[in-house]
Design a protein around this motif. Structure first.
Motif, mmCIF file in Angstrom:
data_model
loop_
_atom_site.group_PDB
_atom_site.id
_atom_site.type_symbol
_atom_site.label_atom_id
_atom_site.label_comp_id
_atom_site.label_asym_id
_atom_site.label_seq_id
_atom_site.Cartn_x
_atom_site.Cartn_y
_atom_site.Cartn_z
ATOM 1 N N LEU A 21 0.839 -1.202 0.000
ATOM 2 C CA LEU A 21 0.000 0.000 0.000
ATOM 3 C C LEU A 21 0.875 1.254 0.000
ATOM 4 O O LEU A 21 0.628 2.209 -0.744
ATOM 5 N N GLY A 22 1.894 1.252 0.861
ATOM 6 C CA GLY A 22 2.794 2.402 0.951
ATOM 7 C C GLY A 22 3.524 2.659 -0.349
ATOM 8 O O GLY A 22 3.647 3.813 -0.795
ATOM 9 N N PHE A 23 4.019 1.585 -0.980
ATOM 10 C CA PHE A 23 4.764 1.719 -2.231
ATOM 11 C C PHE A 23 3.884 2.294 -3.338
ATOM 12 O O PHE A 23 4.297 3.213 -4.066
ATOM 13 N N VAL A 24 2.670 1.763 -3.480
ATOM 14 C CA VAL A 24 1.744 2.234 -4.521
ATOM 15 C C VAL A 24 1.406 3.707 -4.312
ATOM 16 O O VAL A 24 1.376 4.502 -5.260
ATOM 17 N N PHE A 25 1.178 4.084 -3.056
ATOM 18 C CA PHE A 25 0.852 5.475 -2.745
ATOM 19 C C PHE A 25 2.007 6.410 -3.114
ATOM 20 O O PHE A 25 1.801 7.461 -3.731
ATOM 21 N N LEU A 26 3.227 6.025 -2.756
ATOM 22 C CA LEU A 26 4.397 6.850 -3.078
ATOM 23 C C LEU A 26 4.657 6.891 -4.581
ATOM 24 O O LEU A 26 5.123 7.911 -5.111
ATOM 25 N N LEU A 27 4.334 5.801 -5.265
ATOM 26 C CA LEU A 27 4.499 5.755 -6.729
ATOM 27 C C LEU A 27 3.547 6.746 -7.398
ATOM 28 O O LEU A 27 3.907 7.406 -8.382
ATOM 29 N N LEU A 28 2.338 6.857 -6.857
ATOM 30 C CA LEU A 28 1.371 7.817 -7.392
ATOM 31 C C LEU A 28 1.826 9.252 -7.133
ATOM 32 O O LEU A 28 1.637 10.139 -7.967
ATOM 33 N N LEU A 29 2.443 9.473 -5.967
ATOM 34 C CA LEU A 29 2.914 10.813 -5.618
ATOM 35 C C LEU A 29 4.138 11.215 -6.435
ATOM 36 O O LEU A 29 4.285 12.383 -6.829
ATOM 37 N N TYR A 30 5.029 10.242 -6.676
ATOM 38 C CA TYR A 30 6.272 10.536 -7.391
ATOM 39 C C TYR A 30 6.576 9.374 -8.351
ATOM 40 O O TYR A 30 7.279 8.428 -7.990
ATOM 41 N N PRO A 31 6.032 9.440 -9.579
ATOM 42 C CA PRO A 31 6.158 8.304 -10.510
ATOM 43 C C PRO A 31 7.449 8.301 -11.327
ATOM 44 O O PRO A 31 7.533 7.613 -12.338
ATOM 45 N N TYR A 32 8.448 9.070 -10.898
ATOM 46 C CA TYR A 32 9.692 9.185 -11.672
ATOM 47 C C TYR A 32 10.783 8.274 -11.103
ATOM 48 O O TYR A 32 10.850 8.057 -9.888
ATOM 49 N N PRO A 33 11.657 7.756 -11.962
ATOM 50 C CA PRO A 33 12.731 6.879 -11.470
ATOM 51 C C PRO A 33 13.772 7.649 -10.661
ATOM 52 O O PRO A 33 14.007 8.841 -10.896
ATOM 53 N N VAL A 34 14.365 6.972 -9.697
ATOM 54 C CA VAL A 34 15.455 7.543 -8.905
ATOM 55 C C VAL A 34 16.708 6.763 -9.282
ATOM 56 O O VAL A 34 16.872 5.603 -8.895
ATOM 57 N N LYS A 35 17.586 7.394 -10.054
ATOM 58 C CA LYS A 35 18.761 6.708 -10.574
ATOM 59 C C LYS A 35 19.986 6.943 -9.705
ATOM 60 O O LYS A 35 20.288 8.078 -9.335
ATOM 61 N N SER A 36 20.678 5.866 -9.384
ATOM 62 C CA SER A 36 21.919 5.968 -8.623
ATOM 63 C C SER A 36 23.083 6.226 -9.567
ATOM 64 O O SER A 36 23.074 5.791 -10.724
ATOM 65 N N LYS A 37 24.087 6.922 -9.062
ATOM 66 C CA LYS A 37 25.252 7.256 -9.872
ATOM 67 C C LYS A 37 26.294 6.137 -9.887
ATOM 68 O O LYS A 37 27.193 6.129 -10.725
ATOM 69 N N SER A 38 26.167 5.207 -8.917
ATOM 70 C CA SER A 38 27.140 4.120 -8.842
ATOM 71 C C SER A 38 26.505 2.928 -8.134
ATOM 72 O O SER A 38 25.432 3.044 -7.513
ATOM 73 N N TRP A 39 27.197 1.796 -8.207
ATOM 74 C CA TRP A 39 26.714 0.602 -7.526
ATOM 75 C C TRP A 39 26.748 0.770 -6.011
ATOM 76 O O TRP A 39 25.902 0.233 -5.296
ATOM 77 N N SER A 40 27.711 1.529 -5.516
ATOM 78 C CA SER A 40 27.794 1.750 -4.065
ATOM 79 C C SER A 40 26.578 2.536 -3.568
ATOM 80 O O SER A 40 26.062 2.262 -2.476
ATOM 81 N N GLU A 41 26.113 3.503 -4.372
ATOM 82 C CA GLU A 41 24.905 4.242 -4.011
ATOM 83 C C GLU A 41 23.690 3.319 -4.028
ATOM 84 O O GLU A 41 22.843 3.366 -3.143
ATOM 85 N N GLU A 42 23.617 2.482 -5.050
ATOM 86 C CA GLU A 42 22.472 1.565 -5.158
ATOM 87 C C GLU A 42 22.444 0.592 -3.984
ATOM 88 O O GLU A 42 21.382 0.247 -3.465
ATOM 89 N N LEU A 43 23.621 0.168 -3.546
ATOM 90 C CA LEU A 43 23.699 -0.760 -2.412
ATOM 91 C C LEU A 43 23.187 -0.126 -1.116
ATOM 92 O O LEU A 43 22.691 -0.822 -0.230
ATOM 93 N N LEU A 44 23.302 1.202 -1.007
ATOM 94 C CA LEU A 44 22.743 1.887 0.159
ATOM 95 C C LEU A 44 21.225 1.710 0.201
ATOM 96 O O LEU A 44 20.643 1.455 1.264
#
Length: 304
Positions: free
Chosen positions: A47-70
């Motif tokens: 429920l939380g994920f769907v709600f946040l997806l509706l509020l902000y439907p844009y991708p959040v891209k990491s600059k590196s694998w270390s950022e993604e691992l966070l």
């Protein structure tokens, strides 16, 4: 002046979040009569994920694998592990016990942040406030009867959950420094949390059982947990961590047992004793003292 307003906003976000989170133990306890811990967890964060997806439907891209691992680590610790441990703990012990035990989070957070973050010192006022708040928590736990109801498995799981949340708080401080949109970053954390839940669904006997949602009480509690306590509160908490830091924000967790006891009295009709009142006052005092900065040394004050 601008910085002061920003800090005040951070404190207001923390306080509002904790008021809502302090009531989730009661809500989860009610749902455990019809749902397994993993079912509450999965439905809540879906429920939380769907709600946040509706509020902000844009991708959040990491600059590196270390950022993604966070983000991966934050999803594992702050969503899957913490809430699974907490929900399972509630099946073995009292809601009040869990509310009390998670109040140890600021200490775990302060120790981790002291070693992992450069600007999170372990101060004298924090340690003193921690001791006072812990005394207040003990009063709430005894609740005037001086007969502590210990449930080893549930209480240990709650303690482990506290340590996991401390790790999450430190990770989120690092994520906040990446300057991603808070709603998008929180949604990404939820995504990884749900991803880690998927392998657990079958072994833990997850069932959709949609007929349960016809009960208005069940539906109301799940919406409260999914939209309010998850989607909204994770955003406000992560914002607060970015403004105040992991340690200062976590200090507000001392207030959780106060809110939990009040909510239990209101919704579960549990008695509030003199010990609870004393414990509440001590917990609030400890929280305030932990927030205070140490006085500058004399030689530092005289520097020009």
């Amino acid at each position: 002046m601008r910085r002061q307003r920003k800090m005040t906003f951070g404190h207001l976000l923390s306080a509002a979040t904790i008021i809502i989170w302090g009531t989730t133990f009661v809500s989860t306890k009610i749902l455990l009569t019809d749902f397994l811990p993993i079912e509450i967890l999965f439905f809540r964060f879906t429920l939380g994920f769907v709600f946040l997806l509706l509020l902000y439907p844009y991708p959040v891209k990491s600059k590196s694998w270390s950022e993604e691992l966070l983000f991966v680590a934050a999803g594992l610790c702050g969503v899957t592990l913490y809430f699974l441990l907490e929900n399972v703990a509630l099946t073995y012990t009292l809601a009040a016990n869990v509310g009390v035990i998670v109040s140890i989070v600021p200490f775990f957070t302060a120790v981790l942040a002291h070693f992992l973050l450069k600007d999170e010192p372990l101060t004298g006022p924090f340690i003193a406030g921690f001791g006072i708040a812990l005394t207040g928590i003990a009063f709430i736990m005894f609740n005037g009867r001086f007969l502590l109801q210990v449930h080893p498995i549930g209480d240990l799981l709650a303690l482990l959950a506290s340590a996991v949340w401390a790790v999450y708080s430190v990770i989120m401080r690092k994520i906040s420094e990446l300057k991603h949109p808070t709603i998008g970053a929180t949604r990404k954390v939820f995504f990884y949390g749900l991803l880690f839940m998927l392998p657990l669904l079958r072994p833990l006997e997850f069932k959709f059982g949609m007929q349960r949602f016809l009960d208005l009480s069940v539906l109301a509690n799940l919406l409260f947990l999914g939209l309010g306590a998850s989607a909204l509160c994770f955003v406000t908490w992560n914002l607060a961590v970015g403004i105040l830091g992991a340690v200062k924000t976590s200090v507000y967790i001392y207030i959780v047992p106060v809110i939990t006891v009040a909510a239990s009295a209101l919704f579960l009709h549990e008695e509030i004793t003199w010990a609870t009142i004393i414990g509440t006052l001590l917990t609030l005092a400890g929280s305030y003292i932990s927030e205070r900065k140490p006085a500058p040394k004399l030689n530092e004050c005289n520097r020009t």
